[in-house]
Design a protein around this motif. Sequence first.
Motif, PDB file in Angstrom:
ATOM      1  N   CYS A 116     -34.643  41.124 -30.577  1.00  0.00           N
ATOM      2  CA  CYS A 116     -33.604  42.149 -30.481  1.00  0.00           C
ATOM      3  C   CYS A 116     -32.219  41.529 -30.543  1.00  0.00           C
ATOM      4  CB  CYS A 116     -33.775  42.940 -29.177  1.00  0.00           C
ATOM      5  SG  CYS A 116     -35.055  44.218 -29.258  1.00  0.00           S
ATOM      6  N   HIS A 117     -32.052  40.392 -29.912  1.00  0.00           N
ATOM      7  CA  HIS A 117     -30.747  39.720 -29.962  1.00  0.00           C
ATOM      8  C   HIS A 117     -30.396  39.373 -31.398  1.00  0.00           C
ATOM      9  CE1 HIS A 117     -27.420  37.122 -28.717  1.00  0.00           C
ATOM     10  NE2 HIS A 117     -27.903  36.219 -29.552  1.00  0.00           N
ATOM     11  N   GLU A 118     -31.373  38.876 -32.155  1.00  0.00           N
ATOM     12  CA  GLU A 118     -31.134  38.519 -33.551  1.00  0.00           C
ATOM     13  C   GLU A 118     -30.824  39.755 -34.383  1.00  0.00           C
ATOM     14  OE1 GLU A 118     -33.208  35.816 -37.078  1.00  0.00           O
ATOM     15  OE2 GLU A 118     -34.257  36.156 -35.182  1.00  0.00           O
ATOM     16  N   MET A 119     -31.537  40.855 -34.114  1.00  0.00           N
ATOM     17  CA  MET A 119     -31.310  42.088 -34.870  1.00  0.00           C
ATOM     18  C   MET A 119     -29.922  42.650 -34.609  1.00  0.00           C
ATOM     19  SD  MET A 119     -33.092  45.813 -34.481  1.00  0.00           S
ATOM     20  CE  MET A 119     -34.757  45.269 -34.794  1.00  0.00           C
ATOM     21  N   LEU A 120     -29.542  42.709 -33.349  1.00  0.00           N
ATOM     22  CA  LEU A 120     -28.255  43.304 -33.011  1.00  0.00           C
ATOM     23  C   LEU A 120     -27.096  42.435 -33.484  1.00  0.00           C
ATOM     24  CD1 LEU A 120     -29.054  44.673 -29.445  1.00  0.00           C
ATOM     25  CD2 LEU A 120     -28.975  45.926 -31.609  1.00  0.00           C
ATOM     26  N   ALA A 121     -27.337  41.122 -33.601  1.00  0.00           N
ATOM     27  CA  ALA A 121     -26.300  40.233 -34.119  1.00  0.00           C
ATOM     28  C   ALA A 121     -26.136  40.376 -35.635  1.00  0.00           C
ATOM     29  CB  ALA A 121     -26.628  38.782 -33.767  1.00  0.00           C
ATOM     30  N   SER A 122     -27.203  40.816 -36.307  1.00  0.00           N
ATOM     31  CA  SER A 122     -27.179  41.021 -37.764  1.00  0.00           C
ATOM     32  C   SER A 122     -27.793  42.377 -38.058  1.00  0.00           C
ATOM     33  CB  SER A 122     -27.953  39.910 -38.480  1.00  0.00           C
ATOM     34  OG  SER A 122     -27.433  38.643 -38.157  1.00  0.00           O
ATOM     35  N   PRO A 123     -27.054  43.471 -37.896  1.00  0.00           N
ATOM     36  CA  PRO A 123     -27.621  44.818 -37.991  1.00  0.00           C
ATOM     37  C   PRO A 123     -28.363  45.113 -39.290  1.00  0.00           C
ATOM     38  CG  PRO A 123     -25.385  44.894 -37.125  1.00  0.00           C
ATOM     39  CD  PRO A 123     -25.613  43.500 -37.593  1.00  0.00           C
ATOM     40  N   GLY A 124     -27.987  44.453 -40.369  1.00  0.00           N
ATOM     41  CA  GLY A 124     -28.650  44.704 -41.634  1.00  0.00           C
ATOM     42  C   GLY A 124     -30.107  44.293 -41.639  1.00  0.00           C
TER      43      GLY A 124
END
Length: 534
Positions: free
Chosen positions: A202-210
């Motif tokens: 989730c941290h990785e996703m929210l840091a790179s929303p695309g």
Amino acid sequence: MRSKRQRLRLALGVLAACLGLQAGGASARNDEPPAEDPLSAIDWLSQSLHAPPAAGTGRGTPADEPPVDASGAMPVEVVTTPLDRPLLDSVGLLAPATSGLPADLWGPGPSDEIARAIATARISGLPVLRDLLIRLLLSEARAPADAGTDGGLLQVRIDKLLQLGALDQAAALVALARPLSPELFRRAFDIALLTGDEERACHEMLASPGLAPTLPARVFCLARGGNWDAAALTLQTARALGEVGPAQAALLERFLDPEADDEAQLLPPPVPVTPLDWKIHDGIGETLPTSMLPLAFAHADLDPAAGWKARIEAAERLTRAGVLAPNVLLGFYTEREAAASGGVWDRVAAFRAFDAALAARDPDAVARTLPSAWARMQEAELEVPFATLYGEALAAIPLSGEAARIAFRIGLLSPQYQDFARDHGPPDEVSGSEAAFLVALALGRPPQADPARGSLEQSIAAAFLTPVPSSAGGALREQGRIGEAILMAMDEIDEGAEGDLLRVTQGLSLLRELGFEDVARRAALELVLLERRG
């Protein structure tokens, strides 16, 4: 201060008013045909957010539709590929020197035919063939000549690993492909959900929303990070855009506000259940049992919070599939005394009793406990993991009678089968044509099949006496398409075990001609000793 429920309702109300006109057009979007999944895609993966790309437009944008305003609420996906980036299809965890497979594994084969062979490969009932399939999927090899830069073949390999339940192996392969594309992140995210690593994902996703594979995934991660207002806004956006159906919307609303209706009935499980669905159901206290879900979901039950029985059953499924080390199962079995009787508890009790007897080097106790432990392992189809754990030590214990007959079979199913056959051979209690046939197989001597023993042994013997691969398999080998030839050989053996025994001869013959003598011998031994006949 507003409660979480109040904030959610306020956010939903405000956004519903703002998006009223957009919501009216959502039904038209829902009428569009769904995006066509890659050949390898499995139905429980999180579904892609994008429609198929159209010629001359950006990814996922229909040709007759204006581009989305990048200043809007939803992030715009940008995909770049550095020119000096190595081809993703060549990456692997096992170098040729380790895997025993050639660097030019795929030869001149077209990428689409290789992908189809991997995606449609059977999941063998023989442990040694499952191991070979996993080794092939993890091998580093030159990419096919027509491979692109998008890692399409890598994606197919990862999806096959997910189908096999090999999440750790799939995750390690994904880690080699960074920076991740949205399609690979989609798989990494699902793996993280099932292995308890969703915080990092989730941290990785929210840091790179695309990278977000779906809007529901973004809702989940926003809520998990405590950003309830943004989660609610995103959920309503997804509804307005037709990206979430009523059932999933209800599930997400329950996740965002579990106290909204304490008397609410349990939500019906979706079909299919995705890792995100499973995680949200678990988060709201409506955990779905994994026993009837694809094998990959069993990893979720390895968590200590799942309870001892659930962990044992999950470990049994994964060990049987060849994706969990037998020592892990041993640890679960010997963790404590059996809590009850019947089913899994009988296996625990029998396993523990035998393990203690063998540790004490007590021949009488081993002879007394081995038959029960072996019978329980046969019921669970865990004979080869049991032989891997105990075959070598058991060979050093003097036994007689039924225990000696069982130990002989265990020795031939163990990784040390050749040493066992050479140094021990069949005990007095195991004599006759079957024993001679099995020892000859283990030692690589041409085995002579007794016609009275049945046609399976004759089919196996033919592969070692007069090997004749199928014309299709031989053609692949001659063309240097070794990977596809291996896949064909494995499929032929499995198909043959279901009735057409000529296919057994052809598959074993092809493996031997490809240089996989050890695999061919072990597969032949497993066909006879495990009686996996479809």
